[in-house]
Enzyme design. Structure first.
Site, PDB file in Angstrom:
ATOM      1  N   SER A  89       0.825  -1.213   0.000  1.00 64.12           N
ATOM      2  CA  SER A  89       0.000   0.000   0.000  1.00 64.12           C
ATOM      3  C   SER A  89       0.861   1.265   0.000  1.00 64.12           C
ATOM      4  O   SER A  89       2.042   1.254   0.364  1.00 64.12           O
ATOM      5  CB  SER A  89      -0.922   0.011   1.218  1.00 64.12           C
TER       6      SER A  89
HETATM    7  N1  SAM Z   1      -0.377  -4.975   4.095  1.00 61.22           N
HETATM    8  C1  SAM Z   1       0.304  -5.287   2.875  1.00 61.22           C
HETATM    9  C2  SAM Z   1       1.714  -4.764   2.859  1.00 61.22           C
HETATM   10  O1  SAM Z   1       2.151  -4.084   3.814  1.00 61.22           O
HETATM   11  O2  SAM Z   1       2.429  -5.051   1.892  1.00 61.22           O
HETATM   12  C3  SAM Z   1      -0.434  -4.820   1.647  1.00 61.22           C
HETATM   13  C4  SAM Z   1      -1.692  -5.519   1.468  1.00 61.22           C
HETATM   14  S1  SAM Z   1      -2.368  -5.549  -0.151  1.00 61.22           S
HETATM   15  C5  SAM Z   1      -2.959  -3.928  -0.369  1.00 61.22           C
HETATM   16  C6  SAM Z   1      -3.809  -6.535   0.213  1.00 61.22           C
HETATM   17  C7  SAM Z   1      -3.493  -7.968   0.492  1.00 61.22           C
HETATM   18  O3  SAM Z   1      -4.686  -8.615   0.924  1.00 61.22           O
HETATM   19  C8  SAM Z   1      -3.019  -8.737  -0.720  1.00 61.22           C
HETATM   20  O4  SAM Z   1      -1.763  -9.313  -0.453  1.00 61.22           O
HETATM   21  C9  SAM Z   1      -4.091  -9.805  -0.931  1.00 61.22           C
HETATM   22  O5  SAM Z   1      -3.594 -11.015  -1.429  1.00 61.22           O
HETATM   23  C10 SAM Z   1      -4.628  -9.935   0.472  1.00 61.22           C
HETATM   24  N2  SAM Z   1      -5.978 -10.528   0.557  1.00 61.22           N
HETATM   25  C11 SAM Z   1      -7.074 -10.296  -0.209  1.00 61.22           C
HETATM   26  N3  SAM Z   1      -8.118 -11.027   0.231  1.00 61.22           N
HETATM   27  C12 SAM Z   1      -7.665 -11.725   1.299  1.00 61.22           C
HETATM   28  C13 SAM Z   1      -8.269 -12.665   2.192  1.00 61.22           C
HETATM   29  N4  SAM Z   1      -9.546 -13.024   2.091  1.00 61.22           N
HETATM   30  N5  SAM Z   1      -7.496 -13.203   3.162  1.00 61.22           N
HETATM   31  C14 SAM Z   1      -6.196 -12.855   3.306  1.00 61.22           C
HETATM   32  N6  SAM Z   1      -5.573 -11.976   2.495  1.00 61.22           N
HETATM   33  C15 SAM Z   1      -6.299 -11.421   1.515  1.00 61.22           C
END
Ligand code: SAM
Length: 223
Positions: free
Chosen positions: A68
């Site tokens: 993000s």
């Molecule tokens: N917090 C992260 C970082 O510091 O790099 C960035 C997160 S990214 C914007 C959103 C993440 O949520 C992605 O890696 C995606 O694969 C994950 N995601 C989406 N749906 C999810 C779910 N149901 N359970 C776990 N992770 C999920």
């Protein structure tokens, strides 16, 4: 050793990013500033994009996901009002950058982070290991279900867009606990919720955010 580590300008790039976030009003808290400063973002992005690590932009990682935007991470982290010793649940580990920032804020507390892509679980673990961070447990799974066995959590942070906050996560939040999440389908509002003994109360709501979607059982498209 990664390329940018040898670059004497790394600290000045971080200073520049911190100034941008302060000037735009996204970074106001000195504890959060110091946690961000301790967490070199270039260690959490693919080598080919390290040059961009200190731009205030999301950065693509594997599986069409992103680390993000720093100012958004700062906003969410400040809203969470994290204290030493707390237990935090993060949904969406991605690169592990947000987990690392939280890990410094909880000190001897613990971060549980759930990610649905196994490649990203490995990526986040590797990145956290490089910095010697050992109070983050990254788990493969559907974050919408939370981690009932480890609950209750003092804080919950959802880092992917959800149309509604999954009920199971409210159940896993402790009384007086805070939850921050981007809520909405195409664009999202960042919401801060507090759980009280009377129910849940919305404390803050700010529109104009765009996150990758929360998939799995609570996938927006299934509504
Ligand atoms: N917090 C992260 C970082 O510091 O790099 C960035 C997160 S990214 C914007 C959103 C993440 O949520 C992605 O890696 C995606 O694969 C994950 N995601 C989406 N749906 C999810 C779910 N149901 N359970 C776990 N992770 C999920």
């Amino acid at each position: 050793m990664t390329e940018i580590k040898t670059d004497k300008n790394y600290q000045s790039r971080m200073d520049n990013l911190i100034n941008i976030m302060k000037n735009s009003g996204f970074l106001n808290n000195s504890r959060v500033e110091s946690a961000i400063r301790k967490t070199p973002r270039h260690e959490f992005v693919p080598m080919s994009l390290q040059e961009k690590a200190y731009d205030d932009m999301p950065i693509p990682i594997m599986n069409n996901q992103t680390v993000s935007q720093p100012s958004v991470v700062s906003r969410m982290t400040e809203w969470l009002d994290v204290m030493e010793g707390q237990k935090i649940l993060e949904i969406g580990s991605g690169s592990g950058w947000q987990s690392a920032i939280l890990s410094y804020l909880v000190g001897r507390g613990k971060i549980y982070s759930i990610e649905r892509h196994s490649e990203l679980v490995d990526f986040a673990k590797k990145n956290l290991d490089k910095l010697g961070i050992n109070n983050v447990k990254v788990t493969l799974g559907d974050g919408g279900l939370g981690l009932p066995k480890e609950s209750p959590f003092d804080r919950i942070i959802i880092t992917a867009a959800c149309r509604e906050i999954p009920q199971s996560l409210f159940e896993q939040l402790s009384i007086n606990g805070l939850l921050v999440a981007p809520v909405g389908e195409f664009t999202q509002s960042l919401v801060l919720i507090k759980k009280t003994s009377q129910g849940v109360v919305e404390i803050k709501n700010e529109s104009g955010y765009v996150f990758v979607p929360l998939l799995g059982k609570f996938d927006c498209e299934k509504y």
